[in-house]
Design a protein around this motif. Structure first.
Motif, PDB file in Angstrom:
ATOM      1  N   UNK A 142       5.028  14.052   8.996  1.00 49.07           N
ATOM      2  CA  UNK A 142       5.616  13.341   7.853  1.00 49.07           C
ATOM      3  C   UNK A 142       4.788  12.105   7.499  1.00 49.07           C
ATOM      4  N   UNK A 143       4.359  11.352   8.516  1.00 56.29           N
ATOM      5  CA  UNK A 143       3.550  10.159   8.267  1.00 56.29           C
ATOM      6  C   UNK A 143       2.179  10.546   7.705  1.00 56.29           C
ATOM      7  N   UNK A 144       1.576  11.578   8.269  1.00 56.15           N
ATOM      8  CA  UNK A 144       0.257  12.028   7.796  1.00 56.15           C
ATOM      9  C   UNK A 144       0.356  12.517   6.358  1.00 56.15           C
ATOM     10  N   UNK A 145       1.450  13.193   5.998  1.00 55.31           N
ATOM     11  CA  UNK A 145       1.614  13.655   4.617  1.00 55.31           C
ATOM     12  C   UNK A 145       1.632  12.486   3.639  1.00 55.31           C
ATOM     13  N   UNK A 158      -2.451  15.095  19.156  1.00 54.37           N
ATOM     14  CA  UNK A 158      -2.952  13.872  19.787  1.00 54.37           C
ATOM     15  C   UNK A 158      -2.225  12.640  19.252  1.00 54.37           C
ATOM     16  N   UNK A 159      -2.018  12.591  17.936  1.00 51.46           N
ATOM     17  CA  UNK A 159      -1.309  11.458  17.338  1.00 51.46           C
ATOM     18  C   UNK A 159       0.136  11.391  17.821  1.00 51.46           C
ATOM     19  N   UNK A 160       0.774  12.540  17.927  1.00 52.49           N
ATOM     20  CA  UNK A 160       2.165  12.574  18.408  1.00 52.49           C
ATOM     21  C   UNK A 160       2.249  12.026  19.830  1.00 52.49           C
ATOM     22  N   UNK A 184      -0.079   5.028  12.557  1.00 55.57           N
ATOM     23  CA  UNK A 184      -0.824   6.292  12.619  1.00 55.57           C
ATOM     24  C   UNK A 184      -2.256   6.058  12.135  1.00 55.57           C
ATOM     25  N   UNK A 185      -2.399   5.349  11.012  1.00 54.46           N
ATOM     26  CA  UNK A 185      -3.741   5.026  10.499  1.00 54.46           C
ATOM     27  C   UNK A 185      -4.558   4.277  11.538  1.00 54.46           C
ATOM     28  N   UNK A 190       0.816  -1.215   0.000  1.00 53.30           N
ATOM     29  CA  UNK A 190       0.000   0.000   0.000  1.00 53.30           C
ATOM     30  C   UNK A 190       0.857   1.276   0.000  1.00 53.30           C
ATOM     31  N   UNK A 191       2.147   1.136  -0.313  1.00 52.44           N
ATOM     32  CA  UNK A 191       3.086   2.275  -0.334  1.00 52.44           C
ATOM     33  C   UNK A 191       3.213   2.957   1.022  1.00 52.44           C
ATOM     34  N   UNK A 192       3.184   2.161   2.081  1.00 48.00           N
ATOM     35  CA  UNK A 192       3.268   2.696   3.437  1.00 48.00           C
ATOM     36  C   UNK A 192       4.400   2.031   4.208  1.00 48.00           C
ATOM     37  N   UNK A 193       4.837   2.726   5.234  1.00 50.01           N
ATOM     38  CA  UNK A 193       5.717   2.129   6.230  1.00 50.01           C
ATOM     39  C   UNK A 193       4.841   1.596   7.355  1.00 50.01           C
TER      40      UNK A 193
END
Length: 181
Positions: free
Chosen positions: A78-81, A64-66, A49-50, A40-43
């Protein structure tokens, strides 16, 4: 590491053993958990994060995510981008405060998150079997927790702080009897 009762392990031998373990075990753990996300082109980090976004009814802010991930806001950004680029998440502006944006999953993001949750669960169970069962895995995890607690106590919180040259140079100066700037 093999040793006899008369042999004492030197620091150089420990370093060599650590380097060998890193090359043959630790770096492959990352690869092992990341295999399902590559499709899915993700790390794996972006998937985590998802996953946190999916658990929230109304979405999560970057702050909140951080906090949930234990990393900096810039690391989460960076992950959200990446997730935005892949159209797995979207940002919704808070109607009461336009500066606040909530990250939510898109329909495609929800499908990918469900698929990856199942795939990573299956990989975890394979790892557990490979590792020798739950008890062995618990011991390994306990050692890693202790290492993490010590890293946090030393001031390393998240990957970014390991590379914060200003912060680390101040710590280094303090440990050598000089004062920090």
């Amino acid at each position: 590491m093999t040793e006899t009762a008369s042999e004492e392990v030197t620091e150089a031998q420990l370093k060599k053993e650590f380097d060998d373990l890193y090359m043959h075990i630790f770096k492959y753990i990352r690869d092992f958990v990341s295999i399902p996300t590559q499709k899915y082109n993700l790390t794996f980090e972006a998937f985590m994060v998802m996953d946190n976004v999916a658990r929230s009814k109304n979405g999560q802010t970057l702050v909140e995510l951080a906090k949930l991930e234990g990393v900096s806001k810039s690391a989460i950004a960076r992950q959200v981008n990446v997730l935005l680029k892949e159209n797995y998440v979207m940002q919704k502006v808070d109607p009461n405060d336009r500066r606040v944006k909530y990250i939510t999953l898109t329909a495609a993001g929800s499908r990918v998150q469900r698929n990856l949750s199942q795939a990573t669960d299956e990989r975890f169970h394979r790892w557990l079997e490979f590792f020798g069962g739950k008890e062995e895995a618990e011991r390994f995890i306990k050692v890693l927790h202790k290492a993490n607690e010590r890293a946090i106590a030393a001031g390393f919180v998240g990957f970014d702080s390991l590379h914060d040259k200003r912060r680390n140079s101040n710590r280094s100066r303090n440990s050598h009897g000089r004062t920090a700037e």
